[in-house]
Scaffold this motif. Sequence first.
Motif, PDB file in Angstrom:
ATOM      1  N   PRO A  11      85.299  60.890  26.364  1.00 46.49           N
ATOM      2  CA  PRO A  11      85.460  59.445  26.610  1.00 46.49           C
ATOM      3  C   PRO A  11      85.401  58.619  25.319  1.00 46.49           C
ATOM      4  O   PRO A  11      86.120  57.620  25.177  1.00 46.49           O
ATOM      5  CB  PRO A  11      84.287  59.111  27.538  1.00 46.49           C
ATOM      6  N   VAL A  12      84.540  59.037  24.396  1.00 49.70           N
ATOM      7  CA  VAL A  12      84.419  58.320  23.125  1.00 49.70           C
ATOM      8  C   VAL A  12      85.680  58.528  22.288  1.00 49.70           C
ATOM      9  O   VAL A  12      86.215  57.588  21.675  1.00 49.70           O
ATOM     10  CB  VAL A  12      83.175  58.805  22.355  1.00 49.70           C
ATOM     11  N   PHE A  13      86.176  59.757  22.264  1.00 54.08           N
ATOM     12  CA  PHE A  13      87.396  60.057  21.521  1.00 54.08           C
ATOM     13  C   PHE A  13      88.573  59.256  22.075  1.00 54.08           C
ATOM     14  O   PHE A  13      89.360  58.683  21.313  1.00 54.08           O
ATOM     15  CB  PHE A  13      87.685  61.555  21.589  1.00 54.08           C
ATOM     16  N   ASN A  14      88.678  59.192  23.379  1.00 51.12           N
ATOM     17  CA  ASN A  14      89.775  58.443  24.010  1.00 51.12           C
ATOM     18  C   ASN A  14      89.677  56.950  23.726  1.00 51.12           C
ATOM     19  O   ASN A  14      90.697  56.263  23.612  1.00 51.12           O
ATOM     20  CB  ASN A  14      89.783  58.696  25.516  1.00 51.12           C
ATOM     21  N   ASP A  15      88.449  56.451  23.593  1.00 53.02           N
ATOM     22  CA  ASP A  15      88.253  55.047  23.230  1.00 53.02           C
ATOM     23  C   ASP A  15      88.838  54.782  21.843  1.00 53.02           C
ATOM     24  O   ASP A  15      89.530  53.783  21.625  1.00 53.02           O
ATOM     25  CB  ASP A  15      86.760  54.711  23.254  1.00 53.02           C
ATOM     26  N   LEU A  16      88.563  55.705  20.904  1.00 51.15           N
ATOM     27  CA  LEU A  16      89.099  55.548  19.551  1.00 51.15           C
ATOM     28  C   LEU A  16      90.628  55.585  19.564  1.00 51.15           C
ATOM     29  O   LEU A  16      91.282  54.741  18.943  1.00 51.15           O
ATOM     30  CB  LEU A  16      88.553  56.646  18.641  1.00 51.15           C
ATOM     31  N   ALA A  99      93.623  50.652  12.578  1.00 49.98           N
ATOM     32  CA  ALA A  99      93.301  49.731  11.496  1.00 49.98           C
ATOM     33  C   ALA A  99      91.807  49.753  11.192  1.00 49.98           C
ATOM     34  O   ALA A  99      90.981  50.027  12.079  1.00 49.98           O
ATOM     35  CB  ALA A  99      93.733  48.315  11.864  1.00 49.98           C
ATOM     36  N   GLU A 100      91.444  49.454   9.938  1.00 51.30           N
ATOM     37  CA  GLU A 100      90.050  49.515   9.510  1.00 51.30           C
ATOM     38  C   GLU A 100      89.142  48.653  10.386  1.00 51.30           C
ATOM     39  O   GLU A 100      88.066  49.096  10.800  1.00 51.30           O
ATOM     40  CB  GLU A 100      89.924  49.065   8.050  1.00 51.30           C
ATOM     41  N   VAL A 101      89.560  47.452  10.688  1.00 50.80           N
ATOM     42  CA  VAL A 101      88.703  46.559  11.469  1.00 50.80           C
ATOM     43  C   VAL A 101      88.460  47.130  12.863  1.00 50.80           C
ATOM     44  O   VAL A 101      87.352  47.015  13.413  1.00 50.80           O
ATOM     45  CB  VAL A 101      89.332  45.141  11.543  1.00 50.80           C
ATOM     46  N   PHE A 106      84.781  50.329  16.458  1.00 51.16           N
ATOM     47  CA  PHE A 106      84.460  51.563  17.174  1.00 51.16           C
ATOM     48  C   PHE A 106      83.105  52.104  16.725  1.00 51.16           C
ATOM     49  O   PHE A 106      82.264  52.494  17.548  1.00 51.16           O
ATOM     50  CB  PHE A 106      85.567  52.590  16.917  1.00 51.16           C
ATOM     51  N   LEU A 107      82.850  52.108  15.418  1.00 49.78           N
ATOM     52  CA  LEU A 107      81.574  52.604  14.891  1.00 49.78           C
ATOM     53  C   LEU A 107      80.403  51.709  15.321  1.00 49.78           C
ATOM     54  O   LEU A 107      79.309  52.200  15.578  1.00 49.78           O
ATOM     55  CB  LEU A 107      81.633  52.685  13.363  1.00 49.78           C
ATOM     56  N   ASP A 108      80.652  50.410  15.407  1.00 56.43           N
ATOM     57  CA  ASP A 108      79.606  49.496  15.874  1.00 56.43           C
ATOM     58  C   ASP A 108      79.249  49.772  17.338  1.00 56.43           C
ATOM     59  O   ASP A 108      78.078  49.671  17.732  1.00 56.43           O
ATOM     60  CB  ASP A 108      80.069  48.042  15.729  1.00 56.43           C
TER      61      ASP A 108
END
Length: 240
Positions: A11-16, A99-101, A106-108
């Motif tokens: 699920p986390v990978f799919n979010d990214l 994109a970086e932002v 995603f990391l936040d």
Amino acid sequence: MNTFESRVPPPVFNDLIGRGHTVQYEPGDCLMSAGAVGDCVMVLRHGHVKILSGDAAGRERLLAVRGRGELLGEMALFSTGTRTASVVAHDAVTVVKIAEVRFRGFLDKYPSIQGDILRLVIAKLRALEGKRVENGPGTAVPRLLRALVEAAEACGDLLKDGAVLVPFTQNELGQMAEMSVLSAHRAVKVLRERKLLGSWPERGKVLVPCLGCLRAAALSPQMYGQDISGCGGVRSCPRR
């Protein structure tokens, strides 16, 4: 295989993946250039890429290969902000470009993922440094073995008889192992004599008769001084 995708919950990978857009590249296309500003990351969804860096003489050297599930470009975002190497498509490649932002968002959202990414970055850096440090008499064959395993696992094509075809030249594999052309050719000759490599009529490709035997030889400290051989592609080999 220890890729970014394999270490992250689906699920986390799919979010990214959902935060980016799909981009396709043809063989030889440059996905990222050394010295450019790192303004995005990419997740490799199909195909294989080569990681290239210039040497002291201004020539490009092959540092590593990457396959499906790998995260590309994250080093620049965690360090200087500029690319330290170029990424070039080895074959037809599909990536999701984020994109970086959006990646920082995603990391936040998933702060624990930062630890996984940093561990992957450190592992990549250690692997590159290990190739440079390990040098001297008797190290050529073990170094080439590890480069072969890396290339076979990332880009190898499985044949009907169980052998693996690695789509790189001896020179490119030598570059991955941080060794001269002459040393690479000598090491390939030794590995063929030990039945860890076979012959293939098409130029630019190397045949691995048994990947299990190749992995076992690469992990064995005895490769530094004793004669370790492969099965040569025997179907009944227990390492297959």
